[in-house]
Motif scaffolding. Structure first.
Motif, PDB file in Angstrom:
ATOM      1  N   ALA A 247       6.094  21.922  12.312  1.00  0.00           N
ATOM      2  CA  ALA A 247       7.072  20.159  12.238  1.00  0.00           C
ATOM      3  C   ALA A 247       8.901  19.985  11.579  1.00  0.00           C
ATOM      4  O   ALA A 247       9.696  19.787  12.326  1.00  0.00           O
ATOM      5  CB  ALA A 247       6.410  19.318  11.281  1.00  0.00           C
ATOM      6  N   ILE A 274       6.823  14.264  22.220  1.00  0.00           N
ATOM      7  CA  ILE A 274       6.717  14.495  21.035  1.00  0.00           C
ATOM      8  C   ILE A 274       5.684  14.172  19.879  1.00  0.00           C
ATOM      9  O   ILE A 274       5.458  13.021  19.671  1.00  0.00           O
ATOM     10  CB  ILE A 274       8.057  15.007  20.534  1.00  0.00           C
ATOM     11  CG1 ILE A 274       9.147  15.828  21.212  1.00  0.00           C
ATOM     12  CG2 ILE A 274       7.675  15.056  18.724  1.00  0.00           C
ATOM     13  CD1 ILE A 274       8.835  16.900  21.449  1.00  0.00           C
ATOM     14  N   ASP A 275       4.383  14.760  19.710  1.00  0.00           N
ATOM     15  CA  ASP A 275       3.658  14.443  18.798  1.00  0.00           C
ATOM     16  C   ASP A 275       3.558  14.403  17.479  1.00  0.00           C
ATOM     17  O   ASP A 275       2.509  15.323  17.397  1.00  0.00           O
ATOM     18  CB  ASP A 275       2.223  14.092  20.166  1.00  0.00           C
ATOM     19  CG  ASP A 275       1.019  13.034  19.078  1.00  0.00           C
ATOM     20  OD1 ASP A 275       2.067  12.512  17.904  1.00  0.00           O
ATOM     21  OD2 ASP A 275       0.216  12.580  19.755  1.00  0.00           O
ATOM     22  N   SER A 276       4.427  14.398  16.376  1.00  0.00           N
ATOM     23  CA  SER A 276       4.237  14.812  15.144  1.00  0.00           C
ATOM     24  C   SER A 276       5.099  13.716  14.158  1.00  0.00           C
ATOM     25  O   SER A 276       6.201  13.829  14.283  1.00  0.00           O
ATOM     26  CB  SER A 276       4.434  16.345  15.422  1.00  0.00           C
ATOM     27  OG  SER A 276       5.315  16.301  13.641  1.00  0.00           O
ATOM     28  N   TYR A 313      -1.227   6.982  17.443  1.00  0.00           N
ATOM     29  CA  TYR A 313      -2.914   7.942  17.521  1.00  0.00           C
ATOM     30  C   TYR A 313      -3.315   7.584  19.039  1.00  0.00           C
ATOM     31  O   TYR A 313      -3.329   8.253  20.058  1.00  0.00           O
ATOM     32  CB  TYR A 313      -3.910   7.437  16.780  1.00  0.00           C
ATOM     33  CG  TYR A 313      -4.598   9.039  16.882  1.00  0.00           C
ATOM     34  CD1 TYR A 313      -4.269  10.139  17.110  1.00  0.00           C
ATOM     35  CD2 TYR A 313      -5.839   9.057  17.225  1.00  0.00           C
ATOM     36  CE1 TYR A 313      -5.071  11.188  16.969  1.00  0.00           C
ATOM     37  CE2 TYR A 313      -7.491   9.921  16.706  1.00  0.00           C
ATOM     38  CZ  TYR A 313      -6.525  11.034  16.844  1.00  0.00           C
ATOM     39  OH  TYR A 313      -7.418  11.852  17.044  1.00  0.00           O
ATOM     40  N   THR A 316      -1.193   9.015  21.926  1.00  0.00           N
ATOM     41  CA  THR A 316      -1.601  10.265  22.036  1.00  0.00           C
ATOM     42  C   THR A 316      -2.771  10.373  22.990  1.00  0.00           C
ATOM     43  O   THR A 316      -2.754  11.020  24.117  1.00  0.00           O
ATOM     44  CB  THR A 316      -2.786  10.917  20.339  1.00  0.00           C
ATOM     45  OG1 THR A 316      -1.306  10.552  20.084  1.00  0.00           O
ATOM     46  CG2 THR A 316      -3.089  11.989  21.015  1.00  0.00           C
ATOM     47  N   THR A 319      -0.877   9.351  26.420  1.00  0.00           N
ATOM     48  CA  THR A 319      -0.367  10.682  26.653  1.00  0.00           C
ATOM     49  C   THR A 319      -1.783  11.992  27.682  1.00  0.00           C
ATOM     50  O   THR A 319      -1.616  12.460  28.596  1.00  0.00           O
ATOM     51  CB  THR A 319       0.196  11.421  25.546  1.00  0.00           C
ATOM     52  OG1 THR A 319       1.050  10.836  25.376  1.00  0.00           O
ATOM     53  CG2 THR A 319       0.940  13.072  26.243  1.00  0.00           C
ATOM     54  N   ILE A 328       3.879  19.152  25.749  1.00  0.00           N
ATOM     55  CA  ILE A 328       3.283  18.148  24.751  1.00  0.00           C
ATOM     56  C   ILE A 328       3.748  18.974  23.373  1.00  0.00           C
ATOM     57  O   ILE A 328       3.530  20.407  23.490  1.00  0.00           O
ATOM     58  CB  ILE A 328       1.919  17.844  24.778  1.00  0.00           C
ATOM     59  CG1 ILE A 328       1.670  16.864  26.152  1.00  0.00           C
ATOM     60  CG2 ILE A 328       1.166  17.269  23.264  1.00  0.00           C
ATOM     61  CD1 ILE A 328      -0.040  17.005  25.930  1.00  0.00           C
ATOM     62  N   ALA A 330       3.264  19.479  19.900  1.00  0.00           N
ATOM     63  CA  ALA A 330       2.448  19.120  18.677  1.00  0.00           C
ATOM     64  C   ALA A 330       2.087  19.887  17.116  1.00  0.00           C
ATOM     65  O   ALA A 330       2.009  21.210  17.396  1.00  0.00           O
ATOM     66  CB  ALA A 330       1.024  18.004  19.745  1.00  0.00           C
ATOM     67  N   ARG A 339      -1.842  16.498  15.374  1.00  0.00           N
ATOM     68  CA  ARG A 339      -2.038  16.031  15.928  1.00  0.00           C
ATOM     69  C   ARG A 339      -2.637  17.021  17.619  1.00  0.00           C
ATOM     70  O   ARG A 339      -3.590  16.999  17.823  1.00  0.00           O
ATOM     71  CB  ARG A 339      -1.666  14.820  17.152  1.00  0.00           C
ATOM     72  CG  ARG A 339      -1.010  13.881  15.687  1.00  0.00           C
ATOM     73  CD  ARG A 339      -1.507  13.255  15.757  1.00  0.00           C
ATOM     74  NE  ARG A 339      -1.588  11.714  15.604  1.00  0.00           N
ATOM     75  CZ  ARG A 339      -0.858  10.943  15.554  1.00  0.00           C
ATOM     76  NH1 ARG A 339       0.442  10.605  16.477  1.00  0.00           N
ATOM     77  NH2 ARG A 339      -0.134   9.543  14.365  1.00  0.00           N
ATOM     78  N   VAL A 340      -2.162  18.063  17.396  1.00  0.00           N
ATOM     79  CA  VAL A 340      -2.183  19.401  18.688  1.00  0.00           C
ATOM     80  C   VAL A 340      -3.807  19.213  18.378  1.00  0.00           C
ATOM     81  O   VAL A 340      -3.914  19.725  19.673  1.00  0.00           O
ATOM     82  CB  VAL A 340      -1.408  20.927  18.167  1.00  0.00           C
ATOM     83  CG1 VAL A 340      -2.407  20.783  16.804  1.00  0.00           C
ATOM     84  CG2 VAL A 340      -1.521  21.483  19.669  1.00  0.00           C
ATOM     85  N   TYR A 343      -5.606  17.075  20.782  1.00  0.00           N
ATOM     86  CA  TYR A 343      -5.110  17.682  22.829  1.00  0.00           C
ATOM     87  C   TYR A 343      -6.306  19.180  22.815  1.00  0.00           C
ATOM     88  O   TYR A 343      -5.674  19.117  24.105  1.00  0.00           O
ATOM     89  CB  TYR A 343      -3.769  17.654  22.806  1.00  0.00           C
ATOM     90  CG  TYR A 343      -2.221  17.083  22.727  1.00  0.00           C
ATOM     91  CD1 TYR A 343      -2.234  16.033  23.723  1.00  0.00           C
ATOM     92  CD2 TYR A 343      -2.145  16.553  21.024  1.00  0.00           C
ATOM     93  CE1 TYR A 343      -1.531  14.481  23.616  1.00  0.00           C
ATOM     94  CE2 TYR A 343      -0.963  15.587  21.214  1.00  0.00           C
ATOM     95  CZ  TYR A 343      -0.960  14.218  22.611  1.00  0.00           C
ATOM     96  OH  TYR A 343       0.165  13.554  21.858  1.00  0.00           O
TER      97      TYR A 343
END
Length: 457
Positions: A247, A274-276, A313, A316, A319, A328, A330, A339-340, A343
């Motif tokens: 991150a 971007i999921d962080s 979330y 998330t 997505t 993506i 993450a 979060r990764v 996915y």
């Protein structure tokens, strides 16, 4: 003042993670970094042990930078009785605050999940530390300027020096009774997309230098062409490109490169997510400290506008359900949490998925398993087949390679009494030891975990 200093190697000794070096003197006891062990289970289990020193007697902690393997043990240190100051540069402490709060939240969530789903051997599973513990730690933070000597006591002073790697990162020069102890922290690379080149030490009586890539040169890859090819292939397969990312720094660098590729018409307008939550907070640190990086404000704003930043979330899952080809990014970078995992749990068994690893993968992490070609991977107590294509781009690493490390030492005018190689795996440490001996002819040691050295000053 007594004529010797006691050095305790409490982490990042014979291994990469868990940086902690206690310097005991008759005037002050100084802890350089206070990181968590990551990777192999036997290393992670060490985190639960109290330090084998008198924590109450530690006067101050000096932080090289804000990564978890350099700051993540701080709340446990306070539980063991530490009451002194925790000193770093302003961006380092801003990053450390984000990382500690995020880490505490993850520890709490994982303990709750393990208790609810009954997959932990501990009953009950406890968080390593809580958000409240993190908040207590942050109250001890104290900012000091870079490139300024700070007096700690009559015969002891220190200075932070800009080091690249991540925003706020420094190496530390610690002068004790006219002898200089230099702690490299993690050394950044030259010609970085976002950061200036690291400064270099000019004197070191005792040098503690990281060796993460002590046995490697980063490949001369055409990064932009490689990324463009991977993205176009993802679109052709009608799949998803998942990039597990650290991150701090890596995520912002990736955002910047992807935005540049789009601006140059090297990639189509593929949706980028971007999921962080932590990465979003780090973006704010870049905004707050423009003098610590080289990303112009207008580019920063345009880059943020171009990319979809996931806030919840619920988003998330939206997505994941979105059928379009997409990128993506993450956390976490070594696929150890964050979060990764959600996915990958949903998409790693699909041949149309590509997973792109973009940084150092420590032994014992899921990222290293993927890098080494594992056929299945475990998330939340269950195994999933790896049918996705796994790619790796080494040139995005934020760590100096062997040549960078050798160059970082070349301005040292004296012959150090002792060089200690730290923060490396055994093969990297040994290769780097041989290289330093052949180039500089200096005395080099590879300390082990819990080693104690007495040096004359």
């Amino acid at each position: 003042m007594e004529k010797f200093v006691k050095i305790n190697f409490l982490g990042a000794s014979g291994v990469v993670t868990g940086s902690k070096f206690l310097i005991e003197t008759s005037e002050k006891n100084i802890l350089i970094d206070c990181g968590m062990f990551q990777g192999l289970k036997e290393l992670r289990e060490l985190n639960w042990n109290d330090l084998p020193v008198d924590v109450n007697a530690i006067d101050v902690v000096l932080l090289t930078h804000g990564h978890l393997d350099h700051v993540g043990y701080l709340p446990r240190l306070i539980k063991q009785g530490f009451k002194g100051k925790i000193i770093g540069t302003a961006p380092t402490l801003a990053i450390a605050e984000i990382i500690l709060k995020d880490s505490a939240k993850i520890h709490e969530e994982e303990a709750n999940k393990a208790n609810k789903e009954n997959y932990s051997k501990h009953n009950p599973a406890l968080p390593f530390y809580t958000v409240l513990d993190a908040e207590k730690t942050i109250k001890l933070f104290e900012v000091e300027l870079e490139d300024k000597w700070i007096q700690l006591s009559e015969h002891i002073s220190f200075r932070f020096q800009y080091n690249g790697h991540i925003i706020g990162a420094t190496f530390i020069e610690l002068d004790i009774n006219r002898k200089r102890f230099v702690f490299s922290g993690d050394i950044g690379r030259t010609n970085d997309y976002l950061l200036n080149d690291p400064k270099k030490p000019e004197w070191a009586d005792f040098l503690f230098i990281e060796s993460t890539y002590g046995n490697k040169l980063h490949p001369k890859e055409d990064l932009e062409t490689m990324l463009s090819t991977i993205i176009k292939d993802t679109i052709y397969k009608k799949g998803n490109l998942i990039i597990p990312s650290f991150a701090v720094e890596r995520l912002q660098t990736l955002m910047y490169i992807l935005w540049k590729l789009y601006k140059k018409n090297k990639i189509p307008n593929i949706p980028i997510f971007i999921d962080s939550p932590m990465g979003n907070n780090v973006l704010e640190v870049f905004k707050r400290f423009p003098k610590w990086h080289k990303l112009p404000t207008k580019d920063y704003k345009a880059m943020c506008k171009h990319i979809n930043i996931i806030q919840s979330y619920k988003e998330t899952w939206e997505t994941i359900d979105d059928k379009r080809s997409k990128i993506i990014i993450a956390g976490s970078g070594m696929v150890t949490g964050g979060r990764v995992l959600t996915y990958l749990q949903q998409l790693i068994d699909e041949p149309s998925t590509t997973v792109l690893l973009v940084g150092y993968q420590a032994e014992g992490t899921r990222g290293r398993q993927l890098q080494d070609g594992t056929h299945e991977i475990r998330f939340f107590g269950k195994y999933y087949p790896v049918n996705a294509t796994i790619k790796n781009i080494e040139s995005l690493s934020a760590h100096a390679d062997q040549q960078d490390l050798i160059n970082w030492m070349k301005n040292i005018k004296n012959i150090p009494e002792q060089v200690y190689l730290i923060h490396g795996e055994p093969t990297a440490l040994d290769a780097f030891r041989v290289k330093i001996k052949s180039i500089y002819h200096w005395n080099v040691k590879i300390p082990k975990l819990t080693d104690v050295e007495k040096v004359m000053i």
